[in-house]
Write a protein that holds these residues in place. Structure first.
Motif, PDB file in Angstrom:
ATOM      1  N   GLU A 105       4.852  16.016   3.478  1.00 35.33           N
ATOM      2  CA  GLU A 105       4.066  16.740   2.495  1.00 35.33           C
ATOM      3  C   GLU A 105       3.014  15.830   1.856  1.00 35.33           C
ATOM      4  O   GLU A 105       3.139  14.602   1.858  1.00 35.33           O
ATOM      5  CB  GLU A 105       4.981  17.312   1.413  1.00 35.33           C
ATOM      6  N   THR A 106       1.989  16.457   1.284  1.00 31.41           N
ATOM      7  CA  THR A 106       0.933  15.708   0.603  1.00 31.41           C
ATOM      8  C   THR A 106       1.506  14.793  -0.475  1.00 31.41           C
ATOM      9  O   THR A 106       1.060  13.648  -0.649  1.00 31.41           O
ATOM     10  CB  THR A 106      -0.072  16.682  -0.042  1.00 31.41           C
ATOM     11  N   ALA A 107       2.527  15.268  -1.180  1.00 29.69           N
ATOM     12  CA  ALA A 107       3.132  14.471  -2.258  1.00 29.69           C
ATOM     13  C   ALA A 107       3.739  13.176  -1.753  1.00 29.69           C
ATOM     14  O   ALA A 107       3.851  12.190  -2.505  1.00 29.69           O
ATOM     15  CB  ALA A 107       4.200  15.299  -2.972  1.00 29.69           C
ATOM     16  N   HIS A 108       4.131  13.119  -0.476  1.00 25.17           N
ATOM     17  CA  HIS A 108       4.711  11.895   0.077  1.00 25.17           C
ATOM     18  C   HIS A 108       3.689  10.767   0.122  1.00 25.17           C
ATOM     19  O   HIS A 108       4.065   9.597   0.219  1.00 25.17           O
ATOM     20  CB  HIS A 108       5.267  12.155   1.481  1.00 25.17           C
ATOM     21  N   GLY A 109       2.407  11.116   0.058  1.00 24.52           N
ATOM     22  CA  GLY A 109       1.365  10.099   0.098  1.00 24.52           C
ATOM     23  C   GLY A 109       1.408   9.150  -1.079  1.00 24.52           C
ATOM     24  O   GLY A 109       0.882   8.029  -1.005  1.00 24.52           O
ATOM     25  N   LYS A 110       2.041   9.563  -2.174  1.00 31.08           N
ATOM     26  CA  LYS A 110       2.104   8.728  -3.371  1.00 31.08           C
ATOM     27  C   LYS A 110       3.223   7.687  -3.301  1.00 31.08           C
ATOM     28  O   LYS A 110       3.255   6.759  -4.112  1.00 31.08           O
ATOM     29  CB  LYS A 110       2.310   9.606  -4.608  1.00 31.08           C
ATOM     30  N   LEU A 111       4.136   7.847  -2.359  1.00 33.14           N
ATOM     31  CA  LEU A 111       5.285   6.948  -2.275  1.00 33.14           C
ATOM     32  C   LEU A 111       4.887   5.592  -1.697  1.00 33.14           C
ATOM     33  O   LEU A 111       3.906   5.474  -0.961  1.00 33.14           O
ATOM     34  CB  LEU A 111       6.379   7.567  -1.403  1.00 33.14           C
ATOM     35  N   MET A 112       5.689   4.579  -2.028  1.00 29.30           N
ATOM     36  CA  MET A 112       5.523   3.247  -1.456  1.00 29.30           C
ATOM     37  C   MET A 112       6.510   3.081  -0.307  1.00 29.30           C
ATOM     38  O   MET A 112       7.565   3.743  -0.278  1.00 29.30           O
ATOM     39  CB  MET A 112       5.762   2.175  -2.518  1.00 29.30           C
ATOM     40  N   PRO A 113       6.224   2.216   0.655  1.00 24.58           N
ATOM     41  CA  PRO A 113       7.131   2.036   1.798  1.00 24.58           C
ATOM     42  C   PRO A 113       8.574   1.756   1.397  1.00 24.58           C
ATOM     43  O   PRO A 113       9.510   2.219   2.066  1.00 24.58           O
ATOM     44  CB  PRO A 113       6.509   0.851   2.543  1.00 24.58           C
ATOM     45  N   ALA A 114       8.783   1.023   0.302  1.00 27.33           N
ATOM     46  CA  ALA A 114      10.148   0.700  -0.124  1.00 27.33           C
ATOM     47  C   ALA A 114      10.928   1.929  -0.564  1.00 27.33           C
ATOM     48  O   ALA A 114      12.168   1.892  -0.651  1.00 27.33           O
ATOM     49  CB  ALA A 114      10.107  -0.315  -1.267  1.00 27.33           C
ATOM     50  N   GLU A 115      10.234   3.023  -0.833  1.00 31.44           N
ATOM     51  CA  GLU A 115      10.887   4.251  -1.275  1.00 31.44           C
ATOM     52  C   GLU A 115      11.212   5.192  -0.120  1.00 31.44           C
ATOM     53  O   GLU A 115      11.762   6.269  -0.351  1.00 31.44           O
ATOM     54  CB  GLU A 115       9.991   4.983  -2.278  1.00 31.44           C
ATOM     55  N   LEU A 116      10.889   4.804   1.096  1.00 29.13           N
ATOM     56  CA  LEU A 116      11.034   5.690   2.248  1.00 29.13           C
ATOM     57  C   LEU A 116      12.334   5.437   2.994  1.00 29.13           C
ATOM     58  O   LEU A 116      12.812   4.305   3.084  1.00 29.13           O
ATOM     59  CB  LEU A 116       9.862   5.490   3.221  1.00 29.13           C
ATOM     60  N   SER A 117      12.886   6.501   3.566  1.00 30.58           N
ATOM     61  CA  SER A 117      14.016   6.363   4.478  1.00 30.58           C
ATOM     62  C   SER A 117      13.505   5.841   5.821  1.00 30.58           C
ATOM     63  O   SER A 117      12.293   5.814   6.085  1.00 30.58           O
ATOM     64  CB  SER A 117      14.698   7.717   4.674  1.00 30.58           C
ATOM     65  N   LEU A 158       0.833  -1.197   0.000  1.00 30.42           N
ATOM     66  CA  LEU A 158       0.000   0.000   0.000  1.00 30.42           C
ATOM     67  C   LEU A 158       0.869   1.248   0.000  1.00 30.42           C
ATOM     68  O   LEU A 158       1.950   1.262   0.591  1.00 30.42           O
ATOM     69  CB  LEU A 158      -0.907   0.029   1.237  1.00 30.42           C
ATOM     70  N   SER A 159       0.402   2.284  -0.657  1.00 24.73           N
ATOM     71  CA  SER A 159       1.110   3.566  -0.660  1.00 24.73           C
ATOM     72  C   SER A 159       1.068   4.186   0.739  1.00 24.73           C
ATOM     73  O   SER A 159       0.327   3.730   1.635  1.00 24.73           O
ATOM     74  CB  SER A 159       0.468   4.529  -1.649  1.00 24.73           C
ATOM     75  N   VAL A 160       1.851   5.229   0.942  1.00 27.56           N
ATOM     76  CA  VAL A 160       1.827   5.969   2.201  1.00 27.56           C
ATOM     77  C   VAL A 160       0.407   6.441   2.496  1.00 27.56           C
ATOM     78  O   VAL A 160      -0.104   6.292   3.617  1.00 27.56           O
ATOM     79  CB  VAL A 160       2.797   7.171   2.135  1.00 27.56           C
ATOM     80  N   PHE A 161      -0.248   7.012   1.485  1.00 36.13           N
ATOM     81  CA  PHE A 161      -1.625   7.499   1.659  1.00 36.13           C
ATOM     82  C   PHE A 161      -2.530   6.366   2.138  1.00 36.13           C
ATOM     83  O   PHE A 161      -3.283   6.519   3.110  1.00 36.13           O
ATOM     84  CB  PHE A 161      -2.151   8.071   0.343  1.00 36.13           C
ATOM     85  N   ASP A 162      -2.466   5.234   1.475  1.00 36.73           N
ATOM     86  CA  ASP A 162      -3.375   4.131   1.802  1.00 36.73           C
ATOM     87  C   ASP A 162      -3.041   3.491   3.145  1.00 36.73           C
ATOM     88  O   ASP A 162      -3.931   2.966   3.817  1.00 36.73           O
ATOM     89  CB  ASP A 162      -3.358   3.085   0.687  1.00 36.73           C
TER      90      ASP A 162
END
Length: 251
Positions: free
Chosen positions: A133-145, A98-102
């Motif tokens: 930021e709102t844009a971070h909601g589109k990222l997937m967990p694997a893309e996060l620090s 799931l994305s950050v948003f989801d």
């Protein structure tokens, strides 16, 4: 009459494979306290958090949240009580698909009483609360620090606006700067939202930066509980070994 405690553990016995992890354990956490739960490896700290969350049930004793016994309340009451708490797991425990948003929207959607427009607004609010930021909601967990994973997991824990926040090693795996930033964030949110917090930690800086009280789990029960400066003086091998020469960090 004294106020009903947020958390009250009475006579907790927990056994795994016939071995006691907790024996006659008692703990009372009042509203607004930030309690650092300390203990050696294998002492049952995370198990205790899971019992507070209702994921595990002790073999004996009662777990009361906001005055309600989790083990004996009817299912509807249990769900209502659990909505009043949030949990931040040690590794974040984000849903990888799931994305950050989801991820943040997940508990809101489970309520089945909010439309997607309200969920979107609430998710964006929670992102802002943890300084994303709102844009971070589109990222997937694997893309996060590592630091972002902690913040997203915190946003999800706060999604239902809980009164009680449970943290399992909240700064584990973070470098010193990110760890301090996360401590500052949690401290600011606690003051802003009036949260009661119980956190497992082995980090003195996290303890110094957040905790108002310390509970020490050793010998299968809570051997000491109180303000930090009082607990540091307790004559017990774990307390002496844990604080050691670094006691000044907590003063």
């Amino acid at each position: 009459m004294s106020q009903t405690p947020v958390v009250e553990l009475c006579g907790i016995d927990t056994l795994f494979a016939g071995r006691h992890v907790h024996r006659d354990l008692n703990l009372r956490v009042e509203a607004g306290q930030i309690v650092g739960l300390l203990g050696g490896s294998g002492s049952g700290k995370t198990t205790l958090l899971r019992e507070m969350l209702g994921l595990l049930h002790p073999n004996a004793g009662s777990v009361r949240l906001f005055g309600f016994d989790l083990n004996h309340a009817d299912p509807l009451k249990q769900r209502a009580v659990r909505r009043r708490l949030g949990m931040l797991f040690q590794q974040g425990a984000l849903f990888s698909a799931l994305s950050v948003f989801d991820n943040i929207a997940f508990p809101l959607r489970e309520l089945k009483c909010l439309d997607e427009d309200w969920i979107r607004r609430l998710v964006h609010l929670k992102l802002a609360m943890v300084e994303l930021e709102t844009a971070h909601g589109k990222l997937m967990p694997a893309e996060l620090s590592g630091g972002m994973i902690k913040r997203v997991a915190l946003a999800r824990a706060l999604a239902l606006e809980p009164e009680l926040l449970l943290l399992d090693e909240p700064t584990s795996g973070l470098d010193p700067d990110r760890s301090q930033n996360f401590v500052d964030l949690v401290g600011a949110l606690q003051k802003e939202l009036g949260l009661t917090v119980v956190m497992v930690t082995h980090d003195l800086n996290t303890l110094a930066g957040l905790a108002t009280h310390v509970a020490v789990l050793a010998d299968q029960h809570i051997i000491a509980f109180g303000p930090k400066d009082e607990v540091m003086t307790v004559d017990h091998p774990f307390v002496t070994g844990f604080f050691g020469a670094d006691r000044r960090k907590l003063l």
